[in-house]
Design a protein around this motif. Structure first.
Motif, PDB file in Angstrom:
ATOM      1  N   ASN A   1      87.176   8.243  61.273  1.00  0.00           N
ATOM      2  CA  ASN A   1      88.192   9.020  60.426  1.00  0.00           C
ATOM      3  C   ASN A   1      89.579   8.523  60.165  1.00  0.00           C
ATOM      4  O   ASN A   1      90.261   9.573  59.220  1.00  0.00           O
ATOM      5  CB  ASN A   1      88.528  10.177  61.113  1.00  0.00           C
ATOM      6  CG  ASN A   1      86.452  11.304  60.434  1.00  0.00           C
ATOM      7  OD1 ASN A   1      86.498  11.924  59.841  1.00  0.00           O
ATOM      8  ND2 ASN A   1      86.199  11.001  61.704  1.00  0.00           N
TER       9      ASN A   1
ATOM     10  N   ARG B   1      80.651  10.593  56.457  1.00  0.00           N
ATOM     11  CA  ARG B   1      80.015  11.498  57.034  1.00  0.00           C
ATOM     12  C   ARG B   1      78.272  10.874  57.697  1.00  0.00           C
ATOM     13  O   ARG B   1      78.176   9.647  57.621  1.00  0.00           O
ATOM     14  CB  ARG B   1      79.249  12.089  55.683  1.00  0.00           C
ATOM     15  CG  ARG B   1      78.295  11.605  54.843  1.00  0.00           C
ATOM     16  CD  ARG B   1      77.488  12.151  53.122  1.00  0.00           C
ATOM     17  NE  ARG B   1      76.398  10.790  52.605  1.00  0.00           N
ATOM     18  CZ  ARG B   1      75.544  10.646  52.584  1.00  0.00           C
ATOM     19  NH1 ARG B   1      75.107  11.268  53.873  1.00  0.00           N
ATOM     20  NH2 ARG B   1      75.457   9.526  51.933  1.00  0.00           N
TER      21      ARG B   1
ATOM     22  N   LYS C   1      86.714  10.245  54.399  1.00  0.00           N
ATOM     23  CA  LYS C   1      86.244  10.578  53.941  1.00  0.00           C
ATOM     24  C   LYS C   1      84.603   9.754  54.077  1.00  0.00           C
ATOM     25  O   LYS C   1      84.164   8.656  54.478  1.00  0.00           O
ATOM     26  CB  LYS C   1      85.099  11.662  52.243  1.00  0.00           C
ATOM     27  CG  LYS C   1      83.728  12.103  52.778  1.00  0.00           C
ATOM     28  CD  LYS C   1      83.085  12.514  51.358  1.00  0.00           C
ATOM     29  CE  LYS C   1      82.429  13.559  51.149  1.00  0.00           C
ATOM     30  NZ  LYS C   1      81.853  13.554  50.187  1.00  0.00           N
TER      31      LYS C   1
END
Length: 303
Positions: free
Chosen positions: A281, A288, A286
């Motif tokens: 992060n 995921r 982004k």
């Protein structure tokens, strides 16, 4: 300067085995080292070995060392007691050596002179040499997950979408991920990088694709020459010299971020317990979780 012809395998520890400044480095894990198999028979006077933990790999190295030593040449081998060091004496005796043994810094240190007629060298060398695995891929004992597809890489293979553009495989191993990536015709170039020369040699034999480039180097240094990549795939290591080292995977993540273009993707698989979320992060816009099973997790991180 030393006048003896000497060689060394692995990272030096002069407290355990003094090594001449001009000794030939022959570990496949040291970039630019000489291939141990290329050293002529009975051409060396002394050989020092930081012994590998794997039994087949360790016997392969010991046998090659004895092969390269002149008669009465000095062999010094050492290793942590819990990573094969306790077996060194018996293994050298099985080759016909008379062995002196001592202990220091939780290591066993064995010293032997090369006998005139060592026994069992050819069998040990053959057992540790490059071979085709059951899946018909080339591999070699000592390479990461050399005798099977590891579950982390398997999960990443099942999760990866078809990729496109210019990319890199950090810590490529024998080429499992690269073969899958190159199945996409939209991939224009893939650079495979690994610190283990044996892995690179195997990958070269397993992948016959003009889009593939092979680099024997440490990802943490070599990848700085890559730039504007569209994607990176990796199953980063987290062990170095025996112990868990989480900084290795973190360094792979930082290097990927430094070499991806804006909008480029990092696909990474890791053991579930490894704390990579924060650094992902920190370096990516982004992140995921793309897959998770059996103690492993796959992340897609977009720059």
């Amino acid at each position: 300067m030393s006048t003896a012809r000497t060689a060394f395998y692995g990272l030096a520890d002069h407290d355990l085995a003094p090594v001449a400044a001009d000794a030939i480095q022959v570990s496949p894990m040291v970039t630019g080292a000489t291939d141990l198999a290329s050293i002529p028979d009975q051409s060396l006077d002394a050989f020092a070995i930081r012994a590998p933990a794997g039994v087949v790999e360790r016997r392969f190295v010991l046998a090659h060392a004895l092969r390269t030593l002149a008669i009465d040449g000095r062999l010094t081998a050492f290793g942590p007691k819990d990573r094969g060091g306790l077996r060194l004496k018996k293994e050298l005796e099985a080759f016909g050596c008379v062995v002196g043994e001592s202990s220091k810094k939780h290591n066993r240190i064995c010293v032997a002179l090369r006998p005139a007629d060592p026994v069992g060298l050819e069998a040990a060398i053959e057992a540790g040499a490059p071979r085709r695995a059951s899946d018909d891929l080339w591999t070699q004992p000592g390479v990461f997950s050399w005798d099977r597809l590891d579950p982390g890489t398997d999960l990443l293979l099942k999760t990866l979408p078809p990729l496109s553009g210019v990319g890199a495989d950090f810590g490529c191993g024998i080429g499992w991920l690269a073969r899958s990536v190159l199945a996409s015709p939209k991939v224009t170039k893939l650079t495979l990088i690994d610190l283990d020369r044996r892995a690179i040699d195997a990958a070269c034999r397993n992948i016959e694709d003009p889009r593939a480039e092979f680099v024997w180097d440490d990802v943490r240094q070599a990848a700085t020459s890559l730039d504007k990549l569209d994607f990176v795939v990796t199953n980063p290591p987290f062990h170095e010299t025996g112990g868990e080292d989480r900084s290795l995977g973190q360094a792979f993540i930082k290097t990927a971020a430094a070499n991806l273009r804006k909008g480029g993707d990092l696909w990474l698989v890791a053991n579930r317990h490894l704390p990579y979320e924060a650094i992902l992060n920190e370096h990516f816009a982004k992140v995921r979780l793309a897959g998770e099973t059996n103690g492993y997790k796959v992340y897609e991180a977009r720059k």
